[in-house]
Design an enzyme around this catalytic site. Structure first.
Site, short mmCIF file in Angstrom:
data_model
loop_
_atom_site.label_atom_id
_atom_site.label_comp_id
_atom_site.label_asym_id
_atom_site.label_seq_id
_atom_site.Cartn_x
_atom_site.Cartn_y
_atom_site.Cartn_z
N GLY A 96 0.82 -1.03 -0.05
CA GLY A 96 0.14 -0.04 -0.07
C GLY A 96 0.75 1.10 -0.09
O GLY A 96 2.11 1.10 0.51
N GLY A 98 0.38 5.67 0.50
CA GLY A 98 -0.56 7.12 0.85
C GLY A 98 0.34 8.37 0.89
O GLY A 98 1.33 8.33 0.39
N PHE A 100 1.26 9.87 3.34
CA PHE A 100 2.47 9.97 4.25
C PHE A 100 3.59 8.92 4.14
O PHE A 100 4.56 8.87 4.65
CB PHE A 100 2.05 9.54 5.69
CG PHE A 100 1.29 10.92 6.21
CD1 PHE A 100 2.01 12.03 6.55
CD2 PHE A 100 -0.14 11.11 6.53
CE1 PHE A 100 1.40 13.09 7.06
CE2 PHE A 100 -0.77 12.29 6.95
CZ PHE A 100 0.02 13.22 7.32
N GLY A 101 3.45 8.07 3.19
CA GLY A 101 4.46 6.92 2.75
C GLY A 101 3.99 5.48 2.22
O GLY A 101 2.49 5.51 1.96
N VAL A 103 3.65 1.38 2.59
CA VAL A 103 3.57 0.19 3.60
C VAL A 103 3.81 -1.23 2.67
O VAL A 103 3.46 -1.40 1.73
CB VAL A 103 1.99 -0.11 3.86
CG1 VAL A 103 1.95 -0.95 4.89
CG2 VAL A 103 1.43 1.45 4.70
N LYS A 119 5.43 0.30 7.80
CA LYS A 119 4.85 1.67 7.36
C LYS A 119 6.07 2.53 7.36
O LYS A 119 6.73 2.68 8.46
CB LYS A 119 4.00 2.28 8.13
CG LYS A 119 3.13 3.61 7.55
CD LYS A 119 2.01 3.89 8.58
CE LYS A 119 1.28 5.06 8.09
NZ LYS A 119 0.06 5.23 8.90
N ASP A 209 -10.62 10.09 12.61
CA ASP A 209 -10.58 9.81 11.04
C ASP A 209 -11.07 8.37 10.86
O ASP A 209 -10.23 7.74 9.85
CB ASP A 209 -9.18 9.97 10.56
CG ASP A 209 -8.89 9.79 9.01
OD1 ASP A 209 -9.99 10.41 8.55
OD2 ASP A 209 -7.83 9.60 8.50
#
Length: 393
Positions: A96, A98, A100-101, A103, A119, A209
Site C-alpha cells: 500500500g 498513501g 505519508f508513505g 506500506v 509503514k 479519522d
C-alpha cells in the site's frame, strides 16, 4: 507527464471542461473591475462552484481510481536498499501507499510464519503526526479491536513503524462497489468497531479519522481493528475535557457538522458521527453526502427528514434506520452516545449464528492481499472493472 501536458489533458477531458468553465465564470465575477459588480462572499458560496458537479457514482469511481493509482507508487532506491538489508525481516512485497508513505509486507527471518506491516513515512511530512500516531497507538493497542504497533525507528530521513498485518485488507475494499455486507456480518463488525471506539474514549482519546479505509480486517479471526492514529488526539487533560476548534480534520466526508458551524466542539460526538456513516457504508455500500454542511444538497435533504436517494436504503431494517438517524443528529447534544448505541434495539436483535458463520467463511474464501503478486494484479484489474460497471456511490 509534464505539468503542461497534464494541464492540457485535464482541459480536454469533457467533464473537467464543463467543471472548469463554471469555475472561470465565478472567477470572472470575482475579478470585476467595478466593485459594485464584483461577487460578494455570499455570491461565491451560492455559485455553481460549490454545487455537486458529479453524481455519487462518478465521484467514488474517481476515489477508487485514485486509491489504486496511489498504491503503485514505486519505492525510492534508498527505501528499496534498506528493505533488502533489514536484519530481522525479509521483504515480501509492497502492499500500500498513501500521502505519508509506503506500506510493505515483511516476513520474519527467524519465524517465517510471522508477517508484519512496515509503514515507511518521510520525516519531511510531519514528525509531530508520526510521534503522535505511534504514542497513542501504543497506549491503546492492548485492546483487541485496536491495531498493534510493535516499534518505531528513524533511518535515512524516514520513520519506520512496524505494525500488525491484517490479512483481510480494509473495510473499504469489502464495501465499495460490492453488494452490501450481509446484515449478520455487518452487525458483527460494527459491534467490534463500537467496542474499539468505546475503549479509545475511555482512555481519553478521539480518533478523528474513522472511515472504512482505516478499519482493517483479520480474516481468520473475523476481527475488525481500528488503525491509523495520525489525527487522533487526547480530549481529556487532568480529568478535564478539552474541546477542539479545528475546521478541518481527518477526512471531509466523515467530518461532523459542528466542525463547520461551531467555534469549539467536543471530540467524542465526532467519532460517533463517523461511526454512523461507516455503518451506512457497511449496510448499503454507499455514502450519504460529500460533506455534512447545509450547502450540500444531500445533507440538507437528510436534515429535512427525507430518505436518502441511495441504493439499498429502502431495504434496511427500520431499527437500524432509526439508529443511524440518532447517530447522525446534526446537534451533537442530541446525538447518541456510545452507551445509547449499545442499548439500541438493533444492537440487541438476535442474529442467526449459522448465517453469520457462513458469511464469515465466504469472506475468508475471497481473494485478498495475502495472495501472490500475480493474483493481486488480477484482483486490482477486477476492481477497476467493478468501478466502471457497478459502483453505486
Amino acid at each position: 507527464m509534464s505539468w503542461i501536458s497534464a494541464m492540457i489533458t485535464s482541459l480536454t477531458d469533457p467533464i473537467n471542461s464543463i467543471f472548469l468553465s463554471k469555475v472561470v465564470y465565478v472567477a470572472r465575477h470575482m475579478f470585476q473591475t467595478n466593485p459594485d459588480s464584483r461577487y460578494t462572499i455570499d455570491d461565491i458560496e451560492k455559485g455553481e462552484r460549490v454545487e455537486k458537479e458529479k453524481n455519487q457514482k462518478e465521484l467514488w469511481a474517481q476515489i477508487l481510481d485514485m486509491k489504486n493509482n496511489v498504491r503503485v507508487i514505486t519505492s525510492s532506491p534508498t527505501e528499496t536498499s534498506i528493505l533488502k538489508n533489514l536484519p530481522e525481516y525479509q521483504h515480501v512485497r509492497k502492499i500500500g501507499s498513501g500521502y505519508f508513505g509506503n506500506v510493505h509486507l515483511m516476513k520474519s527471518i527467524e519465524h517465517p510464519e510471522k508477517m508484519v506491516a512496515l509503514k515507511i513515512i518521510s520525516l519531511e511530512k510531519s514528525v509531530t503526526i508520526i510521534e503522535n500516531e505511534y504514542c497513542i497507538n501504543r497506549k491503546l493497542m492492548s485492546n483487541e479491536f485496536i491495531i498493534k504497533v510493535f516499534g518505531m525507528s528513524n533511518h535515512s530521513g524516514n520513520c519506520y513503524l512496524t505494525l500488525e498485518y491484517a490479512d483481510g485488507g480494509d473495510l473499504f475494499d469489502m464495501t465499495c462497489g460490492q453488494k452490501p455486507m450481509p446484515s449478520e456480518l455487518g452487525h458483527h463488525f460494527f459491534k467490534q468497531l463500537l467496542a474499539g471506539v468505546k475503549y479509545m474514549h475511555s482512555q481519553g482519546v478521539v480518533h478523528r479519522d474513522l472511515k472504512p479505509e482505516n478499519l482493517l480486517v483479520f480474516k481468520e479471526s473475523a476481527t475488525l481493528k481500528i488503525a491509523d492514529f495520525g489525527y487522533a488526539k487526547y480530549f481529556l487533560h487532568e480529568g478535564n475535557e478539552v474541546w477542539f476548534d479545528e475546521k478541518q480534520y481527518g477526512t471531509k466526508k466523515y467530518m461532523a457538522p459542528e466542525a463547520y458551524t461551531e467555534l469549539r466542539y467536543r471530540g467524542p460526538p465526532t467519532d460517533v458521527f463517523a461511526c454512523g456513516l461507516v455503518l451506512v457504508a457497511i449496510l448499503t455500500s454507499n455514502l450519504l453526502w460529500e460533506s455534512a454542511e447545509k450547502l450540500d444538497a444531500d445533507y440538507h435533504s437528510w436534515l429535512s427528514g427525507n430518505s436518502p436517494d441511495i441504493e439499498h436504503w429502502s431495504s434496511l431494517d427500520p431499527g437500524v434506520v432509526y439508529l443511524i438517524r440518532q447517530m447522525l443528529q446534526d446537534n451533537p447534544d442530541f446525538r447518541y452516545k456510545i452507551d445509547d448505541i449499545e442499548k439500541s434495539d438493533w444492537m440487541h436483535m438476535k442474529r442467526d449464528q449459522k448465517k453469520l458463520w457462513s458469511q464469515i467463511l465466504d469472506m475468508k474464501n475471497k481473494v485478498t492481499f495475502t495472495s501472490s503478486p500475480t493474483e493481486v494484479s488480477i484482483q486490482k484489474a477486477k476492481r477497476k472493472k467493478m468501478v466502471n460497471n457497478s459502483c453505486v456511490f
